[in-house]
Scaffold this motif. Structure first.
Motif, mmCIF file in Angstrom:
data_model
loop_
_atom_site.group_PDB
_atom_site.id
_atom_site.type_symbol
_atom_site.label_atom_id
_atom_site.label_comp_id
_atom_site.label_asym_id
_atom_site.label_seq_id
_atom_site.Cartn_x
_atom_site.Cartn_y
_atom_site.Cartn_z
ATOM 1 N N GLU A 174 -3.500 8.876 -16.862
ATOM 2 C CA GLU A 174 -4.302 7.662 -16.986
ATOM 3 C C GLU A 174 -3.760 6.562 -16.083
ATOM 4 O O GLU A 174 -4.524 5.858 -15.408
ATOM 5 C CB GLU A 174 -4.317 7.173 -18.435
ATOM 6 C CG GLU A 174 -5.180 7.999 -19.362
ATOM 7 C CD GLU A 174 -5.086 7.523 -20.805
ATOM 8 O OE1 GLU A 174 -4.801 6.325 -21.032
ATOM 9 O OE2 GLU A 174 -5.293 8.358 -21.708
ATOM 10 N N THR A 175 -2.451 6.434 -16.060
ATOM 11 C CA THR A 175 -1.826 5.431 -15.208
ATOM 12 C C THR A 175 -2.053 5.768 -13.742
ATOM 13 O O THR A 175 -2.334 4.885 -12.925
ATOM 14 C CB THR A 175 -0.318 5.329 -15.514
ATOM 15 O OG1 THR A 175 -0.151 5.063 -16.917
ATOM 16 C CG2 THR A 175 0.331 4.220 -14.716
ATOM 17 N N GLN A 176 -1.971 7.043 -13.417
ATOM 18 C CA GLN A 176 -2.210 7.471 -12.037
ATOM 19 C C GLN A 176 -3.635 7.118 -11.609
ATOM 20 O O GLN A 176 -3.856 6.675 -10.474
ATOM 21 C CB GLN A 176 -1.972 8.971 -11.904
ATOM 22 C CG GLN A 176 -2.093 9.476 -10.482
ATOM 23 C CD GLN A 176 -1.899 10.982 -10.372
ATOM 24 O OE1 GLN A 176 -2.156 11.715 -11.324
ATOM 25 N NE2 GLN A 176 -1.457 11.436 -9.222
ATOM 26 N N GLU A 177 -4.606 7.275 -12.497
ATOM 27 C CA GLU A 177 -5.991 6.922 -12.170
ATOM 28 C C GLU A 177 -6.124 5.428 -11.889
ATOM 29 O O GLU A 177 -6.823 5.027 -10.949
ATOM 30 C CB GLU A 177 -6.922 7.341 -13.303
ATOM 31 C CG GLU A 177 -7.107 8.835 -13.419
ATOM 32 C CD GLU A 177 -7.905 9.242 -14.652
ATOM 33 O OE1 GLU A 177 -8.513 8.358 -15.306
ATOM 34 O OE2 GLU A 177 -7.924 10.445 -14.961
ATOM 35 N N VAL A 230 2.034 16.501 -24.294
ATOM 36 C CA VAL A 230 0.631 16.219 -23.993
ATOM 37 C C VAL A 230 0.383 14.714 -23.906
ATOM 38 O O VAL A 230 -0.290 14.242 -22.984
ATOM 39 C CB VAL A 230 -0.296 16.863 -25.053
ATOM 40 C CG1 VAL A 230 -1.745 16.467 -24.818
ATOM 41 C CG2 VAL A 230 -0.141 18.377 -25.025
ATOM 42 N N ASP A 231 0.933 13.948 -24.846
ATOM 43 C CA ASP A 231 0.729 12.502 -24.826
ATOM 44 C C ASP A 231 1.308 11.872 -23.572
ATOM 45 O O ASP A 231 0.695 11.001 -22.960
ATOM 46 C CB ASP A 231 1.338 11.844 -26.069
ATOM 47 C CG ASP A 231 0.575 12.177 -27.342
ATOM 48 O OD1 ASP A 231 -0.605 12.588 -27.239
ATOM 49 O OD2 ASP A 231 1.153 12.017 -28.435
ATOM 50 N N ALA A 232 2.486 12.300 -23.183
ATOM 51 C CA ALA A 232 3.118 11.769 -21.967
ATOM 52 C C ALA A 232 2.303 12.149 -20.744
ATOM 53 O O ALA A 232 2.072 11.320 -19.858
ATOM 54 C CB ALA A 232 4.544 12.284 -21.849
ATOM 55 N N ARG A 233 1.847 13.391 -20.682
ATOM 56 C CA ARG A 233 1.047 13.852 -19.545
ATOM 57 C C ARG A 233 -0.226 13.015 -19.423
ATOM 58 O O ARG A 233 -0.600 12.578 -18.332
ATOM 59 C CB ARG A 233 0.692 15.328 -19.699
ATOM 60 C CG ARG A 233 -0.045 15.903 -18.493
ATOM 61 C CD ARG A 233 -0.378 17.385 -18.626
ATOM 62 N NE ARG A 233 0.790 18.172 -18.956
ATOM 63 C CZ ARG A 233 0.910 18.928 -20.061
ATOM 64 N NH1 ARG A 233 -0.080 18.996 -20.933
ATOM 65 N NH2 ARG A 233 2.004 19.612 -20.291
ATOM 66 N N TYR A 242 0.834 -1.205 0.000
ATOM 67 C CA TYR A 242 0.000 0.000 0.000
ATOM 68 C C TYR A 242 0.873 1.262 0.000
ATOM 69 O O TYR A 242 0.621 2.202 -0.773
ATOM 70 C CB TYR A 242 -0.936 -0.020 1.207
ATOM 71 C CG TYR A 242 -1.773 1.219 1.371
ATOM 72 C CD1 TYR A 242 -2.829 1.490 0.501
ATOM 73 C CD2 TYR A 242 -1.525 2.118 2.392
ATOM 74 C CE1 TYR A 242 -3.595 2.621 0.644
ATOM 75 C CE2 TYR A 242 -2.287 3.257 2.551
ATOM 76 C CZ TYR A 242 -3.329 3.509 1.679
ATOM 77 O OH TYR A 242 -4.085 4.641 1.821
ATOM 78 N N ALA A 243 1.896 1.277 0.830
ATOM 79 C CA ALA A 243 2.796 2.431 0.876
ATOM 80 C C ALA A 243 3.515 2.620 -0.458
ATOM 81 O O ALA A 243 3.681 3.756 -0.918
ATOM 82 C CB ALA A 243 3.806 2.255 2.004
ATOM 83 N N SER A 244 3.921 1.538 -1.074
ATOM 84 C CA SER A 244 4.591 1.621 -2.378
ATOM 85 C C SER A 244 3.654 2.172 -3.439
ATOM 86 O O SER A 244 4.050 3.016 -4.257
ATOM 87 C CB SER A 244 5.092 0.238 -2.808
ATOM 88 O OG SER A 244 6.066 -0.238 -1.921
ATOM 89 N N ILE A 245 2.416 1.717 -3.425
ATOM 90 C CA ILE A 245 1.422 2.192 -4.394
ATOM 91 C C ILE A 245 1.159 3.689 -4.206
ATOM 92 O O ILE A 245 1.033 4.436 -5.178
ATOM 93 C CB ILE A 245 0.115 1.375 -4.269
ATOM 94 C CG1 ILE A 245 0.331 -0.062 -4.754
ATOM 95 C CG2 ILE A 245 -1.034 2.032 -5.021
ATOM 96 C CD1 ILE A 245 0.597 -0.210 -6.232
ATOM 97 N N LYS A 246 1.093 4.137 -2.953
ATOM 98 C CA LYS A 246 0.905 5.574 -2.695
ATOM 99 C C LYS A 246 2.076 6.377 -3.260
ATOM 100 O O LYS A 246 1.874 7.456 -3.834
ATOM 101 C CB LYS A 246 0.766 5.832 -1.197
ATOM 102 C CG LYS A 246 -0.575 5.462 -0.626
ATOM 103 C CD LYS A 246 -0.654 5.662 0.873
ATOM 104 C CE LYS A 246 -0.484 7.095 1.264
ATOM 105 N NZ LYS A 246 -0.707 7.328 2.716
ATOM 106 N N ASN A 247 3.270 5.850 -3.112
ATOM 107 C CA ASN A 247 4.457 6.516 -3.640
ATOM 108 C C ASN A 247 4.405 6.580 -5.165
ATOM 109 O O ASN A 247 4.704 7.618 -5.767
ATOM 110 C CB ASN A 247 5.724 5.793 -3.166
ATOM 111 C CG ASN A 247 6.982 6.512 -3.568
ATOM 112 O OD1 ASN A 247 6.994 7.722 -3.746
ATOM 113 N ND2 ASN A 247 8.056 5.764 -3.705
ATOM 114 N N ILE A 248 4.029 5.484 -5.792
ATOM 115 C CA ILE A 248 3.915 5.457 -7.256
ATOM 116 C C ILE A 248 2.874 6.467 -7.726
ATOM 117 O O ILE A 248 3.097 7.200 -8.696
ATOM 118 C CB ILE A 248 3.567 4.034 -7.740
ATOM 119 C CG1 ILE A 248 4.741 3.087 -7.486
ATOM 120 C CG2 ILE A 248 3.170 4.036 -9.221
ATOM 121 C CD1 ILE A 248 4.400 1.618 -7.629
ATOM 122 N N GLU A 249 1.745 6.507 -7.047
ATOM 123 C CA GLU A 249 0.677 7.448 -7.397
ATOM 124 C C GLU A 249 1.190 8.891 -7.354
ATOM 125 O O GLU A 249 0.957 9.678 -8.278
ATOM 126 C CB GLU A 249 -0.493 7.265 -6.430
ATOM 127 C CG GLU A 249 -1.643 8.217 -6.662
ATOM 128 C CD GLU A 249 -2.684 8.108 -5.568
ATOM 129 O OE1 GLU A 249 -3.869 8.199 -5.903
ATOM 130 O OE2 GLU A 249 -2.319 7.945 -4.378
#
Length: 67
Positions: free
Chosen positions: A39-42, A31-34, A11-18
């Protein structure tokens, strides 16, 4: 390491990735990278929310996993 502590570590790792994905999205000018970062963050946010529920369930229903 107990199951509970492994789930908490994940869970802590996922929060860091987010958080990192949010920083990357804000720092890029492409724009494409953003869009890809956001999308990945969602997706990661959904996973984080599911893991948070699991952490709470483990704490409530399986106290032997608490440390």
């Amino acid at each position: 390491m107990t199951v509970g502590s492994q789930v908490k570590t994940c869970y802590a790792s996922i929060k860091n990735i987010e958080a990192t994905l949010g920083i990357l999205a804000n720092q890029t000018n492409e724009v494409d990278a953003r869009n890809a970062y956001r999308e990945t963050q969602e997706m990661i946010t959904e996973i984080k929310n599911d893991l948070e529920k699991q952490v709470l369930t483990l704490a409530r229903e399986e106290p032997q996993y608490n440390q």
